[in-house]
Design a protein around this motif. Structure first.
Motif, PDB file in Angstrom:
ATOM      1  N   ASN A  51       0.824  -1.214   0.000  1.00  0.00           N
ATOM      2  CA  ASN A  51       0.000   0.000   0.000  1.00  0.00           C
ATOM      3  C   ASN A  51       0.857   1.262   0.000  1.00  0.00           C
ATOM      4  N   ASP A  57      -2.645   8.783   7.501  1.00  0.00           N
ATOM      5  CA  ASP A  57      -3.275   7.464   7.417  1.00  0.00           C
ATOM      6  C   ASP A  57      -2.463   6.417   8.176  1.00  0.00           C
TER       7      ASP A  57
ATOM      8  N   LYS B   4     -17.826  11.462   0.544  1.00  0.00           N
ATOM      9  CA  LYS B   4     -17.720  10.163  -0.109  1.00  0.00           C
ATOM     10  C   LYS B   4     -16.255   9.698  -0.118  1.00  0.00           C
ATOM     11  N   GLN B   5     -15.406  10.636  -0.487  1.00  0.00           N
ATOM     12  CA  GLN B   5     -13.971  10.363  -0.511  1.00  0.00           C
ATOM     13  C   GLN B   5     -13.485   9.866   0.863  1.00  0.00           C
ATOM     14  N   ASP B   6     -13.888  10.595   1.892  1.00  0.00           N
ATOM     15  CA  ASP B   6     -13.504  10.234   3.240  1.00  0.00           C
ATOM     16  C   ASP B   6     -13.993   8.843   3.606  1.00  0.00           C
ATOM     17  N   LYS B   7     -15.209   8.566   3.178  1.00  0.00           N
ATOM     18  CA  LYS B   7     -15.762   7.256   3.505  1.00  0.00           C
ATOM     19  C   LYS B   7     -14.944   6.143   2.854  1.00  0.00           C
ATOM     20  N   ASN B   8     -14.602   6.367   1.582  1.00  0.00           N
ATOM     21  CA  ASN B   8     -13.793   5.362   0.896  1.00  0.00           C
ATOM     22  C   ASN B   8     -12.445   5.179   1.562  1.00  0.00           C
ATOM     23  N   ASN B   9     -11.860   6.317   1.935  1.00  0.00           N
ATOM     24  CA  ASN B   9     -10.562   6.258   2.594  1.00  0.00           C
ATOM     25  C   ASN B   9     -10.687   5.504   3.914  1.00  0.00           C
ATOM     26  N   GLU B  10     -11.754   5.785   4.612  1.00  0.00           N
ATOM     27  CA  GLU B  10     -11.985   5.110   5.899  1.00  0.00           C
ATOM     28  C   GLU B  10     -12.105   3.607   5.695  1.00  0.00           C
ATOM     29  N   GLU B  11     -12.826   3.248   4.658  1.00  0.00           N
ATOM     30  CA  GLU B  11     -12.974   1.811   4.360  1.00  0.00           C
ATOM     31  C   GLU B  11     -11.640   1.177   4.009  1.00  0.00           C
ATOM     32  N   MET B  12     -10.868   1.913   3.203  1.00  0.00           N
ATOM     33  CA  MET B  12      -9.561   1.394   2.808  1.00  0.00           C
ATOM     34  C   MET B  12      -8.675   1.207   4.039  1.00  0.00           C
ATOM     35  N   ASN B  14      -9.605   0.725   7.089  1.00  0.00           N
ATOM     36  CA  ASN B  14     -10.088  -0.419   7.865  1.00  0.00           C
ATOM     37  C   ASN B  14      -9.654  -1.734   7.246  1.00  0.00           C
TER      38      ASN B  14
END
Lengths: 113, 113
Positions: A51, A57, B4-12, B14
């Motif tokens: 990654n 992050d 939306k971006q933040d959510k994706n980043n958060e998922e990534m 995790n």
DNA sequence: CTAACATATGAGTTATTATTCATATGAACG
DNA sequence: CGTTCATATGAATAATAACTCATATGTTAG
């Protein structure tokens, strides 16, 4: 008999001494492993395994302060174990080359026995 | 968009967190490399590269005190990087297995670039 | 059994290093 | 420009760890 034995041993030891890699190379090898030898840095390296992540992050993944992550990144950077690129305000880090992957995998293998 | 971006980043993040090797394994890997990360121990390991030596001989090769060599051998022994056998009054040490050779060779390779 | 030798170990000191806190640098955007 | 966000860095503190010295353990030889 004893004397002869001692002489042979002395010769063997000298041979070993002469065959050692140069002092400075051994020192550098130790320095290299020292960088891998800290759990915070190892956690950073494994977070970057495959990654590319920015400092914030990484701090979130490790659940550590931005400052201490940054300090450790500097050490990893100096040792050429990670590379980085700037994108706007963020700086993204990644493992530097295949050697790093190999060394990490080898460490993992040795532990998982 | 930002959200939306933040959510994706958060998922990534995790996903990355969940894919990390267990905390204790990472800790052990770091502990392993820490053992390689000291120049005295590295010198001992290279002295033993292909050779079986007793403590006194190692001390002579490194030109260090018997005591400090012995202290470091204990650490190497605990980490299972060296094995030993007794022969009379002496105790002979040798590298434990191929992993140790491989890790040393890898360190050497990385340094010699 | 005891003296002599090889190695191990405990305590103390010193050196190294990771983290925290406060602050500096550097880029983007109104 | 000046504010905001992301990262870096310096100093101070706290935790680790290596070396030394003295001594203990364990083995062999006499």
């Amino acid at each position: 008999m004893e004397a002869k034995q001692d002489k042979n041993n002395e010769e063997m030891l000298n041979a070993i001494i002469n065959n050692q890699p140069p002092e400075e190379v051994l020192y550098e090898v130790a320095e290299l492993f020292k960088v891998f030898g800290d759990s915070t840095r190892i956690r950073i390296l494994y977070a970057l395994f495959g990654n590319e992540l920015c400092v914030g992050d990484i701090a979130e993944v490790l659940n550590m302060s931005q400052s201490s992550v940054s300090h450790q990144l500097r050490i990893l950077k100096d040792a050429k174990l990670v590379k980085f690129r700037r994108e706007g305000k963020s700086i993204f880090y990644a493992l530097d080359d295949d050697h790093v992957y190999h060394i990490m995998e080898m460490g993992m293998e040795h532990v998982e026995e």
